[in-house]
Motif scaffolding. Structure first.
Motif, PDB file in Angstrom:
ATOM      1  N   MET A 194       3.954   2.198   2.611  1.00  0.00           N
ATOM      2  CA  MET A 194       4.891   3.314   2.479  1.00  0.00           C
ATOM      3  C   MET A 194       4.111   4.609   2.292  1.00  0.00           C
ATOM      4  O   MET A 194       3.164   4.663   1.504  1.00  0.00           O
ATOM      5  N   THR A 195       4.483   5.639   3.018  1.00  0.00           N
ATOM      6  CA  THR A 195       3.873   6.958   2.853  1.00  0.00           C
ATOM      7  C   THR A 195       4.760   7.798   1.942  1.00  0.00           C
ATOM      8  O   THR A 195       5.971   7.894   2.148  1.00  0.00           O
ATOM      9  N   ILE A 196       4.142   8.387   0.915  1.00  0.00           N
ATOM     10  CA  ILE A 196       4.835   9.245  -0.033  1.00  0.00           C
ATOM     11  C   ILE A 196       4.183  10.626  -0.009  1.00  0.00           C
ATOM     12  O   ILE A 196       2.965  10.740  -0.060  1.00  0.00           O
ATOM     13  N   LYS A 197       5.008  11.660   0.078  1.00  0.00           N
ATOM     14  CA  LYS A 197       4.495  13.026  -0.010  1.00  0.00           C
ATOM     15  C   LYS A 197       4.487  13.454  -1.474  1.00  0.00           C
ATOM     16  O   LYS A 197       5.497  13.312  -2.170  1.00  0.00           O
ATOM     17  N   TYR A 198       3.360  13.972  -1.916  1.00  0.00           N
ATOM     18  CA  TYR A 198       3.252  14.405  -3.304  1.00  0.00           C
ATOM     19  C   TYR A 198       4.292  15.472  -3.637  1.00  0.00           C
ATOM     20  O   TYR A 198       4.819  15.518  -4.753  1.00  0.00           O
ATOM     21  N   GLU A 199       4.612  16.311  -2.670  1.00  0.00           N
ATOM     22  CA  GLU A 199       5.611  17.346  -2.892  1.00  0.00           C
ATOM     23  C   GLU A 199       6.966  16.745  -3.272  1.00  0.00           C
ATOM     24  O   GLU A 199       7.686  17.294  -4.117  1.00  0.00           O
ATOM     25  N   ASP A 200       7.316  15.616  -2.657  1.00  0.00           N
ATOM     26  CA  ASP A 200       8.573  14.944  -3.001  1.00  0.00           C
ATOM     27  C   ASP A 200       8.534  14.425  -4.430  1.00  0.00           C
ATOM     28  O   ASP A 200       9.522  14.511  -5.172  1.00  0.00           O
ATOM     29  N   LEU A 201       7.379  13.894  -4.824  1.00  0.00           N
ATOM     30  CA  LEU A 201       7.235  13.363  -6.176  1.00  0.00           C
ATOM     31  C   LEU A 201       7.303  14.493  -7.199  1.00  0.00           C
ATOM     32  O   LEU A 201       7.898  14.338  -8.273  1.00  0.00           O
ATOM     33  N   ILE A 244       0.844  -1.196   0.000  1.00  0.00           N
ATOM     34  CA  ILE A 244       0.000   0.000   0.000  1.00  0.00           C
ATOM     35  C   ILE A 244       0.874   1.239   0.000  1.00  0.00           C
ATOM     36  O   ILE A 244       1.762   1.384   0.841  1.00  0.00           O
ATOM     37  N   ILE A 245       0.629   2.122  -0.965  1.00  0.00           N
ATOM     38  CA  ILE A 245       1.284   3.431  -0.992  1.00  0.00           C
ATOM     39  C   ILE A 245       0.283   4.461  -0.495  1.00  0.00           C
ATOM     40  O   ILE A 245      -0.762   4.681  -1.123  1.00  0.00           O
ATOM     41  N   HIS A 246       0.574   5.049   0.640  1.00  0.00           N
ATOM     42  CA  HIS A 246      -0.282   6.088   1.226  1.00  0.00           C
ATOM     43  C   HIS A 246       0.247   7.436   0.750  1.00  0.00           C
ATOM     44  O   HIS A 246       1.297   7.895   1.194  1.00  0.00           O
ATOM     45  N   LEU A 247      -0.474   8.045  -0.175  1.00  0.00           N
ATOM     46  CA  LEU A 247      -0.043   9.294  -0.793  1.00  0.00           C
ATOM     47  C   LEU A 247      -0.693  10.478  -0.093  1.00  0.00           C
ATOM     48  O   LEU A 247      -1.923  10.556  -0.016  1.00  0.00           O
ATOM     49  N   VAL A 248       0.125  11.386   0.414  1.00  0.00           N
ATOM     50  CA  VAL A 248      -0.399  12.568   1.112  1.00  0.00           C
ATOM     51  C   VAL A 248       0.130  13.829   0.429  1.00  0.00           C
ATOM     52  O   VAL A 248       1.149  13.813  -0.254  1.00  0.00           O
TER      53      VAL A 248
END
Length: 346
Positions: A254-261, A197-201
């Motif tokens: 894994m939590t991913i910040k949209y800003e990082d992407l 699961i990718i938790h995108l914030v």
């Protein structure tokens, strides 16, 4: 003597094979890997960059990508929705009411398991299925089969079966949803050992500013305060669930910040690909560059292709009004601190 040596050789070879087999099994177990397709759930929120994230992951050859499979059952505010009189692709019906949250679990599980004929029929007719490179075959198939047989039920089951075959042949299965709550979908980890699961914030100020332009924060719907409560209340609950799952199912979320992407698209995409255990090819890297740093302008309101994705992430700071900003800063204080978003205004 020769016979004895042959037996000894065979015994030694078998022993070595058995040791290697056991070691491989142990390695898979220690890393939470198992045989079978890679399954990825992108769980996020409206206007948080999920379309871009999904496009990046589905660029892997062999990917089967499902874009918002829950939308037709719940356009918004899903937590209290009760579904009635569901008709499935195989022709069976459900008359007993069921909560959206319960049914969403079954829908996601059936998509990941390629049990397409066990999905509600109206979900398969959703125009959003056209966003997946493989799922977009369904509606043309259904339309052609309906015209040929003059029976939409036969056409539905036939084309659901064809889509199931395509799904089964896919080595990577990806679902993106903004409508599922983590506390319900986390149970999929128990029944789908390959699921990640990718938790995108995203910064809630950016998300809410964007949502307000989609008329989600109108006074008739409770205004900005309710809009903010809904997003940050759900974020807080999901974050607590993620913390719990990190303990019970380490390495599965894994939590991913949209800003990082947006700011480091290739590097962050590599992190996601590494997380799901799939190699990222040079072709995919070129695709990401095109989508995020050298893309073309577009007028798609739900798309994420940008000429420069890093430039648009701070757009809300130049446009948001102080009253709305104060509401978000106050209500979403925990989320802002949790994900270390810059204080604004300073």
């Amino acid at each position: 003597m020769i016979l004895w040596k042959r037996k000894a050789f065979l015994y030694t070879g078998f022993t070595v094979f058995a040791v290697i087999f056991v070691m491989n099994k142990l390695t898979l177990s220690l890393h939470n890997y198992s045989t079978g397709p890679v399954q990825v759930l992108i769980l996020t929120y409206m206007r948080s960059g999920s379309s871009l994230t999904g496009d990046i992951l589905q660029h892997k050859p062999g990917s089967f990508y499902v874009f918002e499979p829950l939308r037709s059952f719940c356009p918004s505010n899903c937590s209290s929705v009760i579904l009635k009189n569901l008709v499935y692709a195989n022709g069976t019906e459900r008359r007993t009411p069921i909560s959206f949250n319960e049914e969403s679990y079954s829908i996601l599980r059936n998509w990941f398991s390629c049990k397409i004929t066990q999905l509600p029929a109206n979900g398969l007719l959703d125009v959003f299925l056209e966003r997946g490179t493989k799922t977009k075959m369904f509606y043309p198939c259904y339309l052609k089969a309906t015209l040929k047989t003059m029976d939409h039920s036969i056409a539905m089951e036939k084309c659901a079966g064809k889509l199931a075959e395509i799904c089964e042949e896919s080595s990577v299965r990806i679902i993106k949803t903004i409508r599922a709550q983590f506390k319900f979908v986390k149970h999929l980890l128990d029944v789908l050992p390959n699921l990640k699961i990718i938790h995108l914030v995203r910064d809630p100020r950016a998300t809410l500013f964007s949502q307000s332009h989609f008329h989600m924060c109108l006074v008739a719907n409770g205004g900005r305060q309710r809009c903010t409560n809904n997003l940050c209340g759900r974020l807080e609950k999901d974050v607590l669930e993620v913390d719990s799952v990190d303990i019970s199912h380490p390495g599965r979320v894994m939590t991913i910040k949209y800003e990082d992407l947006a700011q480091r698209p290739i590097e962050t995409s590599q992190i996601m690909y590494d997380f799901i255990g799939v190699p990222m090819s040079p072709k995919t890297k070129r695709f990401i560059y095109y989508k995020t740093m050298a893309g073309i302008d577009n007028d798609c309101s739900i798309c994420s292709t940008r000429r420069n994705s890093s430039a648009h992430i701070a757009f809300w700071k130049r446009q948001i009004d102080r009253e709305f900003l104060d509401i978000i800063n106050s209500r979403c204080d925990y989320i802002l601190k949790r994900f270390q978003y810059d204080k604004f205004p300073k």
